[in-house]
Design an enzyme around this catalytic site. Sequence first.
Site, PDB file in Angstrom:
ATOM      1  N   GLU A 109       0.839  -1.195   0.000  1.00 40.86           N
ATOM      2  CA  GLU A 109       0.000   0.000   0.000  1.00 40.86           C
ATOM      3  C   GLU A 109       0.875   1.247   0.000  1.00 40.86           C
ATOM      4  OE1 GLU A 109      -3.389  -0.386   2.620  1.00 40.86           O
ATOM      5  OE2 GLU A 109      -3.313   1.752   3.118  1.00 40.86           O
ATOM      6  N   ASP A 111       0.089   5.390   0.602  1.00 40.92           N
ATOM      7  CA  ASP A 111      -1.023   6.207   1.091  1.00 40.92           C
ATOM      8  C   ASP A 111      -0.759   7.700   1.082  1.00 40.92           C
ATOM      9  OD1 ASP A 111      -2.233   3.826   1.819  1.00 40.92           O
ATOM     10  OD2 ASP A 111      -1.706   3.995   3.928  1.00 40.92           O
ATOM     11  N   GLU A 113      -3.027  10.398   3.233  1.00 42.43           N
ATOM     12  CA  GLU A 113      -4.133  10.568   4.161  1.00 42.43           C
ATOM     13  C   GLU A 113      -4.163  12.019   4.632  1.00 42.43           C
ATOM     14  OE1 GLU A 113      -4.960   6.461   6.442  1.00 42.43           O
ATOM     15  OE2 GLU A 113      -2.995   7.337   6.885  1.00 42.43           O
ATOM     16  N   THR A 127       1.616  10.552   4.876  1.00 40.40           N
ATOM     17  CA  THR A 127       1.900   9.534   3.871  1.00 40.40           C
ATOM     18  C   THR A 127       2.409   8.284   4.582  1.00 40.40           C
ATOM     19  OG1 THR A 127       4.127  10.447   3.529  1.00 40.40           O
ATOM     20  CG2 THR A 127       2.383  11.184   2.039  1.00 40.40           C
TER      21      THR A 127
END
Length: 297
Positions: A109, A111, A113, A127
């Site tokens: 993953e 990210d 956010e 992140t």
Amino acid sequence: MAMSTLFSIAVLVAASFLLSVFKAQISSGSSFYDDFTLSGAVEQVSTSSDGAIWSLALTNATGCGFASNENYMFGWFSMKLKLVGGDSAGVVTAYYMCSDDNTGATRDEVDYEFLGNTTGQPYILQTNVYKNGTGGREVRHQLWFDPTADFHSYSILWNDHQIVFVVDNIAIRVYKNANYTNNFFPNTQPMYIFSSIWNADSWATDGGLVHTNWSYAPFVSSYTAFTVDACLWVDPYPACVNTTSQNWWDQYGAWHLSEDQLLDYGWVQRNLLVYDYCGDTVRYPILPEECSLDPYS
């Protein structure tokens, strides 16, 4: 001249330079419906008349999101977002890539956010990177603009050498791979693109001390201008993953930041960095091995 003014000039110069490097952005479908499928409370999703802008709403009942119809292995991925304005404490807008739509135990993953705030407080951008289900690689930055006032681009450059988080064509985080097989760099699983808006008031604002004020609901984040130039995954293993001469995002110029890009990257780290797990010796008495890799190299 004020530092903010100098940086604004630097942003414009660097943006022009970065676009010459990150040059092969290819627009995807003309409508989000061409690229994504809705999830969650679909009745809380609204679109512009041409389908080019999607808005996701969070209420005290539930949130919603979307996922890409395709998955990819390396490339350039970009979306423009306009975040929840006003008092958004406890609200998280997530825009990320993931190998599993059910947050599986062995997922990879990458990210973005966006952590909500009380009115007048700066948004925090978090992140994170997961490899085989292990995350804990959070880095947090403030932004140099108001992300609720207009759309701004949030991009990911992903190849076998590095992952670069790019905001408005400014690299804010560089996550390096090593030249040996390791357990921290995601490079073995293709990933889909996701976004969602959800309630995370147990941790998202001031460590969970400030909770969501539902009198301000619905909380709405909007999306537009999805672009992708990437290796579309085709089983069992697409040839484009290893053809560095054919793809700008995996040629030598994309393995490192340029000198000009590094200047702006350094400015961001000195002035906007809020938290870096590689500096958290309380949480990690023995720092993760990737922390020894130089993002400037």
